[in-house]
Design a protein around this motif. Structure first.
Motif, mmCIF file in Angstrom:
data_model
loop_
_atom_site.group_PDB
_atom_site.id
_atom_site.type_symbol
_atom_site.label_atom_id
_atom_site.label_comp_id
_atom_site.label_asym_id
_atom_site.label_seq_id
_atom_site.Cartn_x
_atom_site.Cartn_y
_atom_site.Cartn_z
ATOM 1 N N LEU A 27 0.827 -1.205 0.000
ATOM 2 C CA LEU A 27 0.000 0.000 0.000
ATOM 3 C C LEU A 27 0.863 1.257 0.000
ATOM 4 N N VAL A 28 1.961 1.238 0.757
ATOM 5 C CA VAL A 28 2.871 2.391 0.806
ATOM 6 C C VAL A 28 3.499 2.628 -0.561
ATOM 7 N N ILE A 29 3.968 1.553 -1.201
ATOM 8 C CA ILE A 29 4.635 1.696 -2.505
ATOM 9 C C ILE A 29 3.677 2.228 -3.556
ATOM 10 N N HIS A 30 2.533 1.597 -3.685
ATOM 11 C CA HIS A 30 1.610 2.005 -4.746
ATOM 12 C C HIS A 30 0.922 3.332 -4.415
ATOM 13 N N GLY A 31 0.641 3.560 -3.120
ATOM 14 C CA GLY A 31 0.110 4.864 -2.731
ATOM 15 C C GLY A 31 1.126 5.964 -2.944
ATOM 16 N N GLY A 32 2.394 5.681 -2.632
ATOM 17 C CA GLY A 32 3.452 6.652 -2.868
ATOM 18 C C GLY A 32 3.609 6.964 -4.344
ATOM 19 N N PHE A 33 3.478 5.936 -5.177
ATOM 20 C CA PHE A 33 3.573 6.144 -6.626
ATOM 21 C C PHE A 33 2.452 7.053 -7.113
ATOM 22 N N LEU A 34 1.228 6.799 -6.668
ATOM 23 C CA LEU A 34 0.099 7.645 -7.079
ATOM 24 C C LEU A 34 0.301 9.086 -6.607
ATOM 25 N N ALA A 35 0.764 9.257 -5.369
ATOM 26 C CA ALA A 35 0.977 10.606 -4.849
ATOM 27 C C ALA A 35 2.085 11.331 -5.614
ATOM 28 N N LEU A 36 3.191 10.627 -5.886
ATOM 29 C CA LEU A 36 4.307 11.255 -6.590
ATOM 30 C C LEU A 36 3.914 11.688 -7.987
ATOM 31 N N THR A 37 3.245 10.804 -8.713
ATOM 32 C CA THR A 37 2.865 11.152 -10.079
ATOM 33 C C THR A 37 1.799 12.259 -10.108
ATOM 34 N N TRP A 38 0.967 12.324 -9.081
ATOM 35 C CA TRP A 38 -0.067 13.371 -9.040
ATOM 36 C C TRP A 38 0.533 14.742 -8.711
ATOM 37 N N TRP A 39 1.510 14.763 -7.754
ATOM 38 C CA TRP A 39 2.080 16.021 -7.288
ATOM 39 C C TRP A 39 3.513 16.245 -7.766
ATOM 40 N N MET A 47 14.654 15.596 -7.222
ATOM 41 C CA MET A 47 13.951 14.902 -6.149
ATOM 42 C C MET A 47 12.882 13.967 -6.715
ATOM 43 N N ALA A 48 12.180 14.436 -7.736
ATOM 44 C CA ALA A 48 11.143 13.608 -8.356
ATOM 45 C C ALA A 48 11.752 12.369 -8.995
ATOM 46 N N VAL A 49 12.887 12.534 -9.680
ATOM 47 C CA VAL A 49 13.533 11.395 -10.347
ATOM 48 C C VAL A 49 14.017 10.376 -9.318
ATOM 49 N N ALA A 51 12.918 9.962 -6.202
ATOM 50 C CA ALA A 51 11.758 9.344 -5.553
ATOM 51 C C ALA A 51 11.073 8.350 -6.487
ATOM 52 N N GLY A 52 10.928 8.721 -7.765
ATOM 53 C CA GLY A 52 10.302 7.807 -8.722
ATOM 54 C C GLY A 52 11.127 6.556 -8.924
ATOM 55 N N GLY A 53 12.452 6.730 -9.034
ATOM 56 C CA GLY A 53 13.320 5.564 -9.173
ATOM 57 C C GLY A 53 13.246 4.667 -7.957
ATOM 58 N N TRP A 54 13.246 5.278 -6.777
ATOM 59 C CA TRP A 54 13.165 4.507 -5.532
ATOM 60 C C TRP A 54 11.876 3.684 -5.478
ATOM 61 N N LEU A 55 10.743 4.331 -5.767
ATOM 62 C CA LEU A 55 9.456 3.639 -5.651
ATOM 63 C C LEU A 55 9.338 2.490 -6.654
ATOM 64 N N ILE A 56 9.826 2.693 -7.878
ATOM 65 C CA ILE A 56 9.738 1.617 -8.870
ATOM 66 C C ILE A 56 10.696 0.490 -8.525
ATOM 67 N N ALA A 57 11.899 0.832 -8.047
ATOM 68 C CA ALA A 57 12.833 -0.209 -7.603
ATOM 69 C C ALA A 57 12.277 -0.939 -6.384
ATOM 70 N N TRP A 58 11.641 -0.208 -5.495
ATOM 71 C CA TRP A 58 11.028 -0.804 -4.306
ATOM 72 C C TRP A 58 9.928 -1.774 -4.713
ATOM 73 N N GLN A 59 9.154 -1.382 -5.731
ATOM 74 C CA GLN A 59 8.128 -2.297 -6.213
ATOM 75 C C GLN A 59 8.745 -3.547 -6.815
ATOM 76 N N GLY A 60 9.926 -3.406 -7.454
ATOM 77 C CA GLY A 60 10.624 -4.583 -7.956
ATOM 78 C C GLY A 60 11.011 -5.523 -6.827
ATOM 79 N N LEU A 198 6.632 12.177 -20.848
ATOM 80 C CA LEU A 198 7.060 10.788 -20.977
ATOM 81 C C LEU A 198 8.531 10.632 -20.626
ATOM 82 N N TRP A 199 9.372 11.596 -21.035
ATOM 83 C CA TRP A 199 10.811 11.491 -20.758
ATOM 84 C C TRP A 199 11.093 11.454 -19.262
ATOM 85 N N LEU A 200 10.258 12.154 -18.474
ATOM 86 C CA LEU A 200 10.469 12.147 -17.032
ATOM 87 C C LEU A 200 10.130 10.782 -16.447
#
Length: 307
Positions: A27-39, A47-49, A51-60, A198-200
């Motif tokens: 829930l933290v990973i997927h909720g964090g992903f939704l929050a990051l992409t929204w804001w 910071m966005a890059v 955080a995004g890399g961390w969350l996707i790697a964390w999901q892996g 998309l590049w981001l």
């Protein structure tokens, strides 16, 4: 005595209860992903890059946990938790199949039998040509693994999968169609609903792949005894959490059914046995790995049994 269990291939015990720490983590990973992409526009780009890399790697890392039968006793539920393709490039069913093959420890590091091996056979090495061999040698350093390593991994994987799809490998086309629908949904959310370039998002993906390559860089090294082919990275609290303590890798291979949040305690209890069993292949954190191998090869890229 630390012994192996029937969970080496991801077997699930029928009596396994729901592991709530892993459910909360999902829930933290997927909720964090939704929050990051929204804001995302509220953050500095770097910071966005990160955080995004961390969350996707964390999901892996979460997907890896799911593959081994967590967090419930129902693998269909587990697979549903792990199947969201935030990384875009890796279909979960393919990851699951190849990773369970990797857990045949007697074949660890073998470039033919181990799908996660970084070694080459002599024939493949010769086919790379001078430029390919130069890039492969660069990829054996930590600097290379973090910079060109994700591109090498992605292009190699997609090239192999393209061949299987063209050859109509049974079930492959269906896997990629279903995966493509999931990828389209993720990108629709990120780029259309949230207005992210998309590049981001691709920057998130590449950063996450680099983080994952850090984890796998020194996990395995060829040795005559397969027990000594798997490393331990101690004293890595931040990356340990990111990798769900898969840095204690020899314990994971010995007991793949242990939940991520139990691994540190089990490791501490059995450290002496584990270090003795893997021939003392221990690193004192990822800074230790960087100190040794940032610009130096971790190993010869060709496998000694395929020279």
């Amino acid at each position: 005595m630390l012994d192996r269990t029937s969970q080496a291939a991801g077997t699930i015990l029928p009596s396994r209860s729901t592991e709530w720490p892993t459910v909360i983590l999902a829930l933290v990973i997927h909720g964090g992903f939704l929050a990051l992409t929204w804001w995302w526009q509220s953050l500095l780009l770097i910071m966005a890059v990160i955080a995004g890399g961390w969350l996707i790697a964390w999901q892996g890392s979460l997907q890896h946990e799911v593959i081994h039968g967590h967090p419930t006793g129902n693998q269909r539920i587990n697979d549903a938790i792990g199947s969201i393709p935030l990384s875009l490039w890796l279909p979960y069913p393919i990851y699951r199949e190849s990773h369970l093959e990797h857990h045949r420890d007697e074949y660890l590091t073998d470039p033919i039998e181990d799908p996660e091996s970084s070694y080459f056979t002599k024939a493949t090495w010769d086919q790379l040509g001078a430029t390919g061999r130069l890039l492969a040698r660069w990829n054996t350093t930590l600097f290379g693994r973090l910079t060109i390593g994700p591109a090498v991994m992605l292009l190699s994987f997609l090239g192999q999968e393209g061949q299987l799809v063209r050859a109509n490998e049974p079930g492959r086309r269906r896997i990629w169609v279903v995966h493509g629908i999931g990828v389209a949904a993720v990108l629709f959310w990120a780029t259309v609903v949230c207005g992210m370039p998309l590049w981001l998002y691709l920057g998130f993906v590449y950063t996450s792949a680099a983080m994952t390559r850090l984890r796998s860089y020194a996990e395995h090294r060829y040795a005559e005894s397969h027990e000594e082919r798997t490393a331990i990275v101690e004293n890595s609290h931040l990356f340990g959490l990111l990798f769900l303590y898969n840095n204690l890798h020899v314990l994971h291979h010995r007991r793949p059914g242990i939940s991520w949040y139990r691994l540190p305690a089990v490791y501490r209890k059995n450290r002496e046995t584990l270090v003795r069993s893997n021939g003392g292949l221990v690193y004192n954190g990822y800074w230790d790995i960087a100190r040794r191998f940032f610009l130096k090869p971790h190993d010869d890229p060709t496998h000694p049994h395929h020279s």
